[in-house]
Write an enzyme that holds these catalytic residues in place. Sequence first.
Site, PDB file in Angstrom:
ATOM      1  CB  CYS A   1      -0.930  -0.008   1.208  1.00 39.57           C
ATOM      2  SG  CYS A   1      -1.997   1.457   1.316  1.00 39.57           S
TER       3      CYS A   1
ATOM      4  CB  CYS B   1       2.224   3.753   5.479  1.00 38.63           C
ATOM      5  SG  CYS B   1       0.802   4.260   6.456  1.00 38.63           S
TER       6      CYS B   1
ATOM      7  CD  GLN C   1      -2.472  21.170  10.032  1.00 46.64           C
ATOM      8  OE1 GLN C   1      -1.913  20.171   9.588  1.00 46.64           O
ATOM      9  NE2 GLN C   1      -2.135  22.388   9.651  1.00 46.64           N
TER      10      GLN C   1
ATOM     11  CG  PHE D   1      -0.651  30.957   3.391  1.00 45.93           C
ATOM     12  CD1 PHE D   1      -0.954  30.805   2.047  1.00 45.93           C
ATOM     13  CD2 PHE D   1       0.509  31.624   3.734  1.00 45.93           C
ATOM     14  CE1 PHE D   1      -0.100  31.307   1.063  1.00 45.93           C
ATOM     15  CE2 PHE D   1       1.364  32.137   2.766  1.00 45.93           C
ATOM     16  CZ  PHE D   1       1.058  31.977   1.421  1.00 45.93           C
TER      17      PHE D   1
ATOM     18  CG  ASN E   1      -5.598  24.852  13.468  1.00 46.69           C
ATOM     19  OD1 ASN E   1      -6.311  24.271  14.273  1.00 46.69           O
ATOM     20  ND2 ASN E   1      -4.307  24.547  13.315  1.00 46.69           N
TER      21      ASN E   1
ATOM     22  CD  GLU F   1      -6.810  30.487   2.928  1.00 41.63           C
ATOM     23  OE1 GLU F   1      -6.622  30.013   1.798  1.00 41.63           O
ATOM     24  OE2 GLU F   1      -6.100  30.200   3.918  1.00 41.63           O
TER      25      GLU F   1
ATOM     26  CG  ASP G   1      -2.798  36.783  -5.825  1.00 39.21           C
ATOM     27  OD1 ASP G   1      -2.220  35.774  -5.355  1.00 39.21           O
ATOM     28  OD2 ASP G   1      -2.613  37.195  -6.983  1.00 39.21           O
TER      29      ASP G   1
ATOM     30  CG  ASP H   1      -0.061  26.435   8.248  1.00 33.14           C
ATOM     31  OD1 ASP H   1       0.788  25.692   7.697  1.00 33.14           O
ATOM     32  OD2 ASP H   1      -1.117  25.995   8.734  1.00 33.14           O
TER      33      ASP H   1
ATOM     34  CB  CYS I   1       3.144  20.724   4.795  1.00 26.83           C
ATOM     35  SG  CYS I   1       2.650  21.722   3.370  1.00 26.83           S
TER      36      CYS I   1
END
Length: 446
Positions: free
Chosen positions: A84, A87, A277, A306, A311, A327, A354, A375, A401
Amino acid sequence: MSRRRRKALPKEPVRCVIETLSHDGRGIARQDGKTQFVDGALPGETVMAKMVGSRSKFDELRTLEVLETSPARVTPPCEYADLCGGCSLQHMGADAQIQFKEDTLREHFAHFGGIEPEEWVAPMLSPATLGYRRKARLGVRHVQARDSVLVGFREKRNSFLTDIDRCAVLDPRIGERITPLRDMLYKLDAYSRIAQVEVACGDDAAVMVFRNMDELSDSDRTALIAFGQVHDLHIYLQPKGPDTVHRIWPEGGEERLGYRLEEFDLTMKFHPMDFTQVNAGINGTMVHRAVEWLDIQPEERVLDLFCGLGNFTLPLARKAGQVVGVEGDDAMVVRGRENAELNGLNNVTFHGADLQADFTSQPWAGEGFDKILIDPPRSGAQEVCEYLTAFGAKRIVYVSCNPATLARDAGVMVRNGYRLVRAGVMDMFPHTTHVESIALFERDDH
């Protein structure tokens, strides 16, 4: 003119001595001057592997047998881990996974930014390494030769779906229902016309969003509703684009899920298709650290870029005098405002902009900011980082990320007069090679 026939791959297993790991988690070996990328192998191991692909500069292989075992190797908690693609590091122990992610971040800082933080902080560990994932997209495929329906993630490095009965990393409300989901889909009239299932979980409810490529029969709608009733799931349909997503069970009420940020006494509401998240357990820790590092004072103005559904914005508003959330997605601006109203916060405003363009002349930006949080998506915030010096913020926290774009953007920040004070990784996605990280920058006034 005939197309050149691709050379057949060797069928005999190849002996590989693994030196290190690639950033996508594959073992790296070398033979006769050629690089070998070996799925399922760890540094220090000697393995027998099957050739699955060959290019001019590298070969791709899959581990068949481990001859010499790394101390970092563990038995994967999921029976489908070898095949798979959901992961890629389940064969690696938790400590080794974290070390791999820290090494990846270090290498990217050195390679892309040519910099290093003044302090490396301890990693933020996920409270749970299984059953943690609250958002995912499951593929659905009718296999005509087997007269069956598959539901799951793609296999590693190909487009086939993995034949699974359960998923150990998904929230159990979803992961333990793969088999009944598959059985239900097979019995639908539209069994071959459901393209995918988006799943989303809040604290108190879980959702399945079915992408139906044709209008469903009454009996199919009844079957989906019955599935939701039996398994305590909210059921949505998506007949066309994202704006067509609508709930068919339960009836009535707002189409929202929710989660709590207890430290800040906040309830956050979101639509199942909104970005949130995936790991609720580590999200609270991440928000705590971001707010702590910014060291918000009651009189300060804070900018959250962002900002999504708020959050970070709303926890910041619990500490600051005024917070501005910005945003690029108008729907998320609306969601942020909803959440501010829900939690009785009147010192926060949300704006659409933007964020690839110069926004420093916007009305909300005119007074400058004492602290800033960023973020961004995987593409990073290179343009934003060029403009931030205009605000004169003393501290900037960057939540990332993608270590490559964080390192690139950190180079921009340092050139523009900020110091990279500290950085560390967050294990938002255990058992995967996703590297989430957080960095603190301070204005260099010396």
